[in-house]
Design a protein around this motif. Structure first.
Motif, PDB file in Angstrom:
ATOM      1  N   SER A  16       5.104   6.388   0.861  1.00 29.14           N
ATOM      2  CA  SER A  16       5.172   5.799   2.188  1.00 29.14           C
ATOM      3  C   SER A  16       3.924   4.954   2.455  1.00 29.14           C
ATOM      4  CB  SER A  16       5.272   6.904   3.233  1.00 29.14           C
ATOM      5  OG  SER A  16       5.275   6.366   4.531  1.00 29.14           O
ATOM      6  N   THR A  17       3.997   4.168   3.519  1.00 25.56           N
ATOM      7  CA  THR A  17       2.844   3.380   3.959  1.00 25.56           C
ATOM      8  C   THR A  17       2.300   3.892   5.283  1.00 25.56           C
ATOM      9  OG1 THR A  17       4.226   1.804   5.138  1.00 25.56           O
ATOM     10  CG2 THR A  17       3.693   1.282   2.852  1.00 25.56           C
ATOM     11  N   VAL A  18       2.796   5.039   5.761  1.00 28.54           N
ATOM     12  CA  VAL A  18       2.381   5.588   7.050  1.00 28.54           C
ATOM     13  C   VAL A  18       0.871   5.850   7.053  1.00 28.54           C
ATOM     14  CG1 VAL A  18       2.851   7.986   6.457  1.00 28.54           C
ATOM     15  CG2 VAL A  18       2.958   7.298   8.818  1.00 28.54           C
ATOM     16  N   LYS A  19       0.237   5.535   8.194  1.00 26.94           N
ATOM     17  CA  LYS A  19      -1.209   5.756   8.318  1.00 26.94           C
ATOM     18  C   LYS A  19      -1.459   7.198   8.757  1.00 26.94           C
ATOM     19  CE  LYS A  19      -2.489   1.025   9.525  1.00 26.94           C
ATOM     20  NZ  LYS A  19      -1.738   0.445   8.520  1.00 26.94           N
TER      21      LYS A  19
ATOM     22  N   LEU B 204      -1.622  13.592   4.840  1.00 30.33           N
ATOM     23  CA  LEU B 204      -0.700  14.503   5.517  1.00 30.33           C
ATOM     24  C   LEU B 204      -0.190  13.877   6.806  1.00 30.33           C
ATOM     25  CD1 LEU B 204       0.580  17.353   5.850  1.00 30.33           C
ATOM     26  CD2 LEU B 204      -1.509  18.001   7.055  1.00 30.33           C
ATOM     27  N   TYR B 205       1.148  13.874   6.969  1.00 34.20           N
ATOM     28  CA  TYR B 205       1.778  13.396   8.194  1.00 34.20           C
ATOM     29  C   TYR B 205       2.600  14.545   8.753  1.00 34.20           C
ATOM     30  CZ  TYR B 205       4.415  10.554  11.450  1.00 34.20           C
ATOM     31  OH  TYR B 205       4.962  10.034  12.592  1.00 34.20           O
ATOM     32  N   LYS B 206       2.289  14.985   9.992  1.00 36.27           N
ATOM     33  CA  LYS B 206       2.987  16.107  10.609  1.00 36.27           C
ATOM     34  C   LYS B 206       4.131  15.584  11.484  1.00 36.27           C
ATOM     35  CE  LYS B 206      -0.999  19.130  10.632  1.00 36.27           C
ATOM     36  NZ  LYS B 206      -1.944  19.889  11.441  1.00 36.27           N
ATOM     37  N   MET B 207       5.325  16.189  11.286  1.00 31.00           N
ATOM     38  CA  MET B 207       6.516  15.794  12.032  1.00 31.00           C
ATOM     39  C   MET B 207       6.958  16.938  12.931  1.00 31.00           C
ATOM     40  SD  MET B 207       8.793  14.106   9.006  1.00 31.00           S
ATOM     41  CE  MET B 207       8.915  15.637   8.102  1.00 31.00           C
ATOM     42  N   GLU B 208       7.481  16.613  14.101  1.00 31.50           N
ATOM     43  CA  GLU B 208       7.995  17.644  14.998  1.00 31.50           C
ATOM     44  C   GLU B 208       9.375  18.113  14.563  1.00 31.50           C
ATOM     45  OE1 GLU B 208       7.848  16.789  19.125  1.00 31.50           O
ATOM     46  OE2 GLU B 208       5.829  15.990  19.002  1.00 31.50           O
TER      47      GLU B 208
ATOM     48  N   ASN C   9       0.805  -1.216   0.000  1.00 31.93           N
ATOM     49  CA  ASN C   9       0.000   0.000   0.000  1.00 31.93           C
ATOM     50  C   ASN C   9       0.847   1.279   0.000  1.00 31.93           C
ATOM     51  OD1 ASN C   9       0.906  -0.424   2.594  1.00 31.93           O
ATOM     52  ND2 ASN C   9      -0.942   0.317   3.569  1.00 31.93           N
ATOM     53  N   TYR C  10       1.925   1.303  -0.803  1.00 28.32           N
ATOM     54  CA  TYR C  10       2.704   2.530  -0.938  1.00 28.32           C
ATOM     55  C   TYR C  10       1.904   3.563  -1.707  1.00 28.32           C
ATOM     56  CZ  TYR C  10       7.006   0.375   0.698  1.00 28.32           C
ATOM     57  OH  TYR C  10       7.967  -0.216   1.465  1.00 28.32           O
ATOM     58  N   ARG C  11       1.967   4.826  -1.241  1.00 28.74           N
ATOM     59  CA  ARG C  11       1.304   5.916  -1.938  1.00 28.74           C
ATOM     60  C   ARG C  11       2.062   7.198  -1.629  1.00 28.74           C
ATOM     61  NH1 ARG C  11       0.021   5.424   3.042  1.00 28.74           N
ATOM     62  NH2 ARG C  11      -1.421   6.727   4.195  1.00 28.74           N
ATOM     63  N   SER C  12       1.813   8.253  -2.381  1.00 32.17           N
ATOM     64  CA  SER C  12       2.457   9.541  -2.132  1.00 32.17           C
ATOM     65  C   SER C  12       1.864  10.168  -0.886  1.00 32.17           C
ATOM     66  CB  SER C  12       2.263  10.473  -3.320  1.00 32.17           C
ATOM     67  OG  SER C  12       2.937   9.968  -4.441  1.00 32.17           O
ATOM     68  N   VAL C  13       2.730  10.611   0.023  1.00 35.78           N
ATOM     69  CA  VAL C  13       2.320  11.209   1.297  1.00 35.78           C
ATOM     70  C   VAL C  13       3.084  12.514   1.472  1.00 35.78           C
ATOM     71  CG1 VAL C  13       2.285  10.903   3.813  1.00 35.78           C
ATOM     72  CG2 VAL C  13       1.907   8.949   2.321  1.00 35.78           C
ATOM     73  N   VAL C  14       2.412  13.537   2.016  1.00 32.65           N
ATOM     74  CA  VAL C  14       3.059  14.808   2.327  1.00 32.65           C
ATOM     75  C   VAL C  14       3.507  14.766   3.785  1.00 32.65           C
ATOM     76  CG1 VAL C  14       2.725  17.286   2.587  1.00 32.65           C
ATOM     77  CG2 VAL C  14       1.722  16.102   0.646  1.00 32.65           C
ATOM     78  N   PHE C  15       4.817  14.944   4.010  1.00 34.97           N
ATOM     79  CA  PHE C  15       5.387  15.048   5.346  1.00 34.97           C
ATOM     80  C   PHE C  15       5.628  16.521   5.602  1.00 34.97           C
ATOM     81  CE2 PHE C  15       6.279  10.747   4.127  1.00 34.97           C
ATOM     82  CZ  PHE C  15       6.112  10.030   5.297  1.00 34.97           C
ATOM     83  N   LYS C  16       5.047  17.056   6.689  1.00 32.90           N
ATOM     84  CA  LYS C  16       5.130  18.484   6.987  1.00 32.90           C
ATOM     85  C   LYS C  16       5.833  18.700   8.317  1.00 32.90           C
ATOM     86  CE  LYS C  16       2.190  22.562   7.297  1.00 32.90           C
ATOM     87  NZ  LYS C  16       0.820  23.054   7.206  1.00 32.90           N
ATOM     88  N   ASP C  17       6.893  19.510   8.302  1.00 33.22           N
ATOM     89  CA  ASP C  17       7.617  19.884   9.518  1.00 33.22           C
ATOM     90  C   ASP C  17       6.834  21.002  10.194  1.00 33.22           C
ATOM     91  OD1 ASP C  17       9.349  20.878  11.451  1.00 33.22           O
ATOM     92  OD2 ASP C  17      11.120  20.412  10.249  1.00 33.22           O
ATOM     93  N   ILE C  18       6.321  20.774  11.397  1.00 32.42           N
ATOM     94  CA  ILE C  18       5.463  21.761  12.051  1.00 32.42           C
ATOM     95  C   ILE C  18       6.245  22.941  12.623  1.00 32.42           C
ATOM     96  CG2 ILE C  18       3.618  20.142  12.563  1.00 32.42           C
ATOM     97  CD1 ILE C  18       4.659  19.988  15.422  1.00 32.42           C
ATOM     98  N   ASN C  19       7.577  22.841  12.678  1.00 30.01           N
ATOM     99  CA  ASN C  19       8.383  23.945  13.197  1.00 30.01           C
ATOM    100  C   ASN C  19       8.574  25.062  12.183  1.00 30.01           C
ATOM    101  OD1 ASN C  19       8.956  23.071  15.863  1.00 30.01           O
ATOM    102  ND2 ASN C  19      10.220  21.485  14.950  1.00 30.01           N
ATOM    103  N   ASN C  20       8.632  24.707  10.896  1.00 32.40           N
ATOM    104  CA  ASN C  20       8.883  25.737   9.894  1.00 32.40           C
ATOM    105  C   ASN C  20       7.989  25.607   8.652  1.00 32.40           C
ATOM    106  OD1 ASN C  20      10.005  23.551   8.622  1.00 32.40           O
ATOM    107  ND2 ASN C  20      12.091  24.195   8.922  1.00 32.40           N
ATOM    108  N   GLU C  21       6.988  24.749   8.716  1.00 34.63           N
ATOM    109  CA  GLU C  21       5.985  24.605   7.648  1.00 34.63           C
ATOM    110  C   GLU C  21       6.548  24.105   6.319  1.00 34.63           C
ATOM    111  OE1 GLU C  21       2.673  25.046   8.421  1.00 34.63           O
ATOM    112  OE2 GLU C  21       3.432  25.397  10.440  1.00 34.63           O
TER     113      GLU C  21
END
Length: 84
Positions: free
Chosen positions: A28-31, A45-49, A9-21
């Protein structure tokens, strides 16, 4: 190499750094529960610290993120048992 052990179940995912947008799009396969609209497409959308955009090793800056480390938590927890 073993067969049938990798997720399908790989698909395109947006990883967003919440410190600087800053954002990064990769497969990725992240839920995720959130979605974001970019360039007319709807992505999960997956938000990262912290990421390479905000990590002090990559930026060369020292930055306090507001979290205490394990040593500070330990000291605070056992401060009440300190002998006078």
């Amino acid at each position: 190499m073993k067969k049938e052990i990798h997720p399908k179940n790989y698909r395109s995912v947006v990883f967003k750094d919440i410190n600087n947008e800053k954002i990064l799009i990769c497969r990725s396969t992240v839920k995720t529960k959130e979605f974001i609209q970019l360039n007319g497409c709807n992505y999960p959308l997956y938000k990262m610290e912290i990421s390479s955009y905000s990590h002090p090793f990559f930026t060369g800056e020292k930055k306090f993120l507001g979290k205490t480390g394990p040593a500070e938590k330990f000291k605070k927890k056992y401060e009440k048992y300190k002998k006078i």
